[in-house]
Design an enzyme around this catalytic site. Structure first.
Site, PDB file in Angstrom:
ATOM      1  N   GLU A 196       4.556   4.117   9.207  1.00 20.19           N
ATOM      2  CA  GLU A 196       4.938   4.709  10.485  1.00 20.19           C
ATOM      3  C   GLU A 196       4.494   3.706  11.552  1.00 20.19           C
ATOM      4  O   GLU A 196       3.324   3.322  11.574  1.00 20.19           O
ATOM      5  CB  GLU A 196       4.223   6.054  10.668  1.00 20.19           C
ATOM      6  CG  GLU A 196       4.748   6.835  11.824  1.00 20.19           C
ATOM      7  CD  GLU A 196       4.067   8.196  11.969  1.00 20.19           C
ATOM      8  OE1 GLU A 196       4.140   8.750  13.065  1.00 20.19           O
ATOM      9  OE2 GLU A 196       3.466   8.680  10.992  1.00 20.19           O
TER      10      GLU A 196
ATOM     11  N   ARG B 104      -5.617   7.244  -2.463  1.00 23.30           N
ATOM     12  CA  ARG B 104      -5.698   6.271  -1.385  1.00 23.30           C
ATOM     13  C   ARG B 104      -6.998   5.474  -1.496  1.00 23.30           C
ATOM     14  O   ARG B 104      -7.954   5.901  -2.139  1.00 23.30           O
ATOM     15  CB  ARG B 104      -5.598   6.937  -0.029  1.00 23.30           C
ATOM     16  CG  ARG B 104      -6.692   7.956   0.283  1.00 23.30           C
ATOM     17  CD  ARG B 104      -6.643   8.415   1.750  1.00 23.30           C
ATOM     18  NE  ARG B 104      -5.317   8.796   2.181  1.00 23.30           N
ATOM     19  CZ  ARG B 104      -4.685   8.256   3.235  1.00 23.30           C
ATOM     20  NH1 ARG B 104      -5.257   7.331   3.953  1.00 23.30           N
ATOM     21  NH2 ARG B 104      -3.492   8.664   3.577  1.00 23.30           N
TER      22      ARG B 104
ATOM     23  N   LYS C  45      -5.417   5.326  11.194  1.00 23.03           N
ATOM     24  CA  LYS C  45      -4.925   4.646  12.379  1.00 23.03           C
ATOM     25  C   LYS C  45      -5.379   5.359  13.648  1.00 23.03           C
ATOM     26  O   LYS C  45      -5.654   4.727  14.653  1.00 23.03           O
ATOM     27  CB  LYS C  45      -3.399   4.582  12.328  1.00 23.03           C
ATOM     28  CG  LYS C  45      -2.909   3.525  11.370  1.00 23.03           C
ATOM     29  CD  LYS C  45      -1.403   3.432  11.378  1.00 23.03           C
ATOM     30  CE  LYS C  45      -0.811   4.560  10.584  1.00 23.03           C
ATOM     31  NZ  LYS C  45       0.614   4.372  10.286  1.00 23.03           N
TER      32      LYS C  45
HETATM   33  P1  ATP Z   1      -3.366   6.643   8.321  1.00 21.51           P
HETATM   34  O1  ATP Z   1      -3.890   7.836   7.574  1.00 21.51           O
HETATM   35  O2  ATP Z   1      -4.281   5.483   8.312  1.00 21.51           O
HETATM   36  O3  ATP Z   1      -2.878   6.967   9.686  1.00 21.51           O
HETATM   37  P2  ATP Z   1      -0.777   6.857   7.278  1.00 21.51           P
HETATM   38  O4  ATP Z   1      -0.645   7.349   5.884  1.00 21.51           O
HETATM   39  O5  ATP Z   1      -0.452   7.809   8.353  1.00 21.51           O
HETATM   40  O6  ATP Z   1      -2.156   6.158   7.459  1.00 21.51           O
HETATM   41  P3  ATP Z   1       1.582   5.315   7.177  1.00 21.51           P
HETATM   42  O7  ATP Z   1       2.036   4.308   8.132  1.00 21.51           O
HETATM   43  O8  ATP Z   1       2.318   6.574   7.067  1.00 21.51           O
HETATM   44  O9  ATP Z   1       0.073   5.581   7.524  1.00 21.51           O
HETATM   45  O10 ATP Z   1       1.375   4.652   5.757  1.00 21.51           O
HETATM   46  C1  ATP Z   1       2.319   3.837   5.122  1.00 21.51           C
HETATM   47  C2  ATP Z   1       2.044   3.850   3.656  1.00 21.51           C
HETATM   48  O11 ATP Z   1       0.722   3.388   3.390  1.00 21.51           O
HETATM   49  C3  ATP Z   1       2.149   5.246   3.098  1.00 21.51           C
HETATM   50  O12 ATP Z   1       2.916   5.210   1.925  1.00 21.51           O
HETATM   51  C4  ATP Z   1       0.734   5.641   2.800  1.00 21.51           C
HETATM   52  O13 ATP Z   1       0.653   6.488   1.717  1.00 21.51           O
HETATM   53  C5  ATP Z   1       0.060   4.295   2.535  1.00 21.51           C
HETATM   54  N1  ATP Z   1      -1.361   4.352   2.867  1.00 21.51           N
HETATM   55  C6  ATP Z   1      -1.910   4.687   4.039  1.00 21.51           C
HETATM   56  N2  ATP Z   1      -3.251   4.697   3.968  1.00 21.51           N
HETATM   57  C7  ATP Z   1      -3.568   4.335   2.697  1.00 21.51           C
HETATM   58  C8  ATP Z   1      -4.796   4.151   1.985  1.00 21.51           C
HETATM   59  N3  ATP Z   1      -5.974   4.333   2.566  1.00 21.51           N
HETATM   60  N4  ATP Z   1      -4.729   3.779   0.686  1.00 21.51           N
HETATM   61  C9  ATP Z   1      -3.532   3.582   0.099  1.00 21.51           C
HETATM   62  N5  ATP Z   1      -2.349   3.741   0.703  1.00 21.51           N
HETATM   63  C10 ATP Z   1      -2.355   4.115   1.988  1.00 21.51           C
HETATM   64 MG    MG Z   2       1.705   8.773   7.462  1.00 22.79          MG
END
Ligand code: ATP
Ligand code: MG
Length: 558
Positions: free
Chosen positions: A42, A268, A278
């Site tokens: 995102e 994760r 983020k």
């Molecule tokens: P955050 O929780 O940090 O805001 P998010 O999941 O909202 O992260 P996205 O931009 O939606 O961030 O993530 C893109 C991809 O990265 C998604 O497929 C998500 O599952 C993966 N991802 C995010 N954080 C992790 C993590 N800590 N470990 C592994 N994969 C991750």
């Molecule tokens: Mg997300």
């Protein structure tokens, strides 16, 4: 455990459960033997090391199986998304060593198909326009242990829902006045299946579609359809989406989707002594606890790049931690270990004294300087040697001298000797104190050339006092003082920020360091790994960021 053997010293990749799933799918001829994954960020922040795990997994699997990995921006929620982030994400994925080729997509490109599939659901009696207020919606949905209550809109005839939905799109209603909901099961123990919202009215500017839309699809609706449109075979996401999977599958079963990708969840990455969301990282930036997203203390990919972490080290780390279904905390030391191992092989050795103490050689020969040959990298003979000037006055590290040496202190002390790296031996004859403060001002030492037989137990680094130049060096400690700053939920994680996470010193460096290119990494002998800062270095005046200490700072547990 690994069940494959690979030649030489490359570690065999573990056949983690996702590899096993893909192996099985290929053996069964599923998806016509294709492996198509995607990384769906995102664009609402910079990527962090957790994303690196997902990037290495998705792009890595595609590479391994001769498939492809799509970079797709999940930009269906316009509130927080910005083009600045889009560019940063691409820079980071490329820097990590991956390439999406022509497969570069935005979920917002599919707004029209999303809309058509929504109409299809309505026409099939599988979705309805609902008038419940958000408060009533929540109340009707209920709790997992008790069935929810059906909305009065639930049995609205499809034609009526279709008409309302079209008028929602046409902007005839106020934000929040109506939503489109899937018609699934208000008694499901899984709350995500209790007639979830698929579309809401939101008059908000979108970074790519501008004012074209005033209704936006929800993540669960948009994501599975995006995967299907792109022909993704394995849609890999983190564990929290496990409970969304029935909805992912339900939507794809109801509509005339071109494909039905398989959603697979993995744990994760959580890393000690930092935070990995983020939203929280944005808070650190906005409240100026750090200098920006790329502050070298940040767990962001751009922060780690600036810190001097090599992309190969991050990839090795991601392979080492493996892929499981269990949430756990990975030790920061493991990442640092991977960084050190990599830099040990590749970083050129240089000498810099971080906390200088002046040494005057009392018996220096009658010459301005003696050239000594120094090895650039003992791990890499191709890196060659350089010449360093050895002069009458030197700087050594203050910590390498003790006026009253504690037991087992083997370095320099009054009357004691030590070896100088590449340059013979020093024996301390006299300690000069500052008459005003009583502090040690200089050491007066006898020098013996390398061929002399002097019994010593330690070697220290040094720089020539006349030749050395001052450089700014930034030393880093953990960003947080506790392994899990989020341990107490709802408490302010920022109270665990380490006030000593950054300190700056003016070090004395051998002249060869002044030519450092921005981003270039070195081992300062006996001190650690340092990287010339990409932003603040000037030609001839590099600023160095400490990448890692030479050895693990904290002893390994167990
Ligand atoms: P955050 O929780 O940090 O805001 P998010 O999941 O909202 O992260 P996205 O931009 O939606 O961030 O993530 C893109 C991809 O990265 C998604 O497929 C998500 O599952 C993966 N991802 C995010 N954080 C992790 C993590 N800590 N470990 C592994 N994969 C991750
Ligand atoms: Mg997300």
């Amino acid at each position: 455990m690994s069940d494959t053997t690979t030649p030489s010293d490359t570690p065999a990749p573990s056949r983690h459960f996702i590899r096993q799933i893909i192996d099985r799918d290929l053996a069964e001829g599923k998806n016509d033997g294709r492996v198509i994954t995607r990384f769906p960020p995102e664009p609402n922040g910079y990527l962090h090391i957790g994303h690196a795990k997902s990037i290495c997994l998705n792009f890595g699997l595609a590479e391994e199986y001769g498939g492809q990995c799509h970079l797709r921006y999940d930009d269906t929620n316009p509130a927080a998304e910005e083009m600045e982030y889009v560019e940063a994400i691409e820079r980071d994925v490329r820097w990590l060593g991956f390439d999406w080729g022509k497969h570069h997509y935005f979920a917002s490109d599919y707004f029209e198909p999303f809309y058509r599939y929504a109409e299809e659901l309505i026409q099939k009696g599988k979705a309805y326009v609902c008038t419940l207020s958000p408060e009533a919606f929540k109340e009707y949905r209920g709790v997992p242990t008790r069935p929810g209550k059906e909305s009065p809109s639930r049995n609205r005839p499809p034609a009526e829902s279709l008409d309302l939905f079209r008028r929602m799109r046409a902007g005839k209603f106020a934000d929040g006045q109506y939503v489109l909901r899937a018609k699934i099961d208000m008694a499901s123990p899984n709350l995500h299946m209790r007639d979830p919202v698929l579309y809401r009215i939101k008059r908000i500017h979108h970074h790519r579609t501008g004012e074209d839309w005033c209704i936006y699809p929800m993540y669960d609706f948009a994501h599975c359809i995006s995967d299907a449109i792109e022909g993704i075979t394995h849609s890999i996401c983190t564990l929290e989406f496990e409970v969304h999977r029935p909805l992912y599958d339900w939507i794809l079963e109801q509509i005339s989707a071109p494909a039905h990708p398989q959603q697979i969840e993995f744990a994760r990455l959580n890393l000690s002594y930092t935070v990995m969301s983020k939203r929280r990282l944005l808070q650190l930036v906005q409240e100026k606890h750090v200098a920006g997203w790329d502050d070298p203390r940040m767990p962001t990919i751009c922060g780690m790049r600036r810190r001097g972490y090599p992309p190969e080290a991050i990839r090795t780390f991601c392979e080492t931690i493996g892929v499981t279904k269990y949430d756990s905390m990975t030790e920061m030391e493991l990442l640092e270990h991977c960084v050190r191992e990599n830099l040990n092989k590749h970083a050129l050795r240089r000498m810099a004294v971080l906390n200088p103490l002046r040494v005057v050689i009392t018996n220096f020969p009658d010459t301005p300087a003696i050239d000594v040959k120094a090895v650039n990298n003992p791990e890499d003979t191709d890196a060659g040697t350089r010449t360093m000037a050895f002069t009458r006055e030197l700087f050594i590290e203050r910590e390498d001298f003790a006026e009253e040496p504690p037991p087992k202190f083997f370095r320099l002390a009054p009357g004691k000797s030590v070896r100088l790296r590449y340059a013979g031996f020093l024996t301390c004859e006299r300690v000069e104190h500052d008459p005003a403060t009583g502090d040690i001002a200089a050491l007066h030492c006898r020098w013996d050339p390398p061929e002399t037989k002097v019994k010593v137990k330690a070697t220290i680094h040094w720089v020539s006092a006349d030749q050395a130049r001052e450089i700014e060096v930034r030393l880093y400690d953990r960003l947080f003082t506790v392994p899990d700053p989020m341990e107490v939920k709802d408490a302010d994680f920022k109270r665990h920020l380490n006030p000593r996470s950054l300190s700056t010193v003016i070090a004395r460096a051998e002249p060869a360091l002044l030519d450092a290119a921005p981003g270039e990494s070195f081992q300062f002998e006996r001190t650690g790994y340092f990287c010339a800062d990409m932003k603040d270095s000037r030609p001839g005046a590099p600023v160095f960021n400490q990448t890692a200490a030479l050895k693990a700072v904290r002893a390994k547990k167990g």
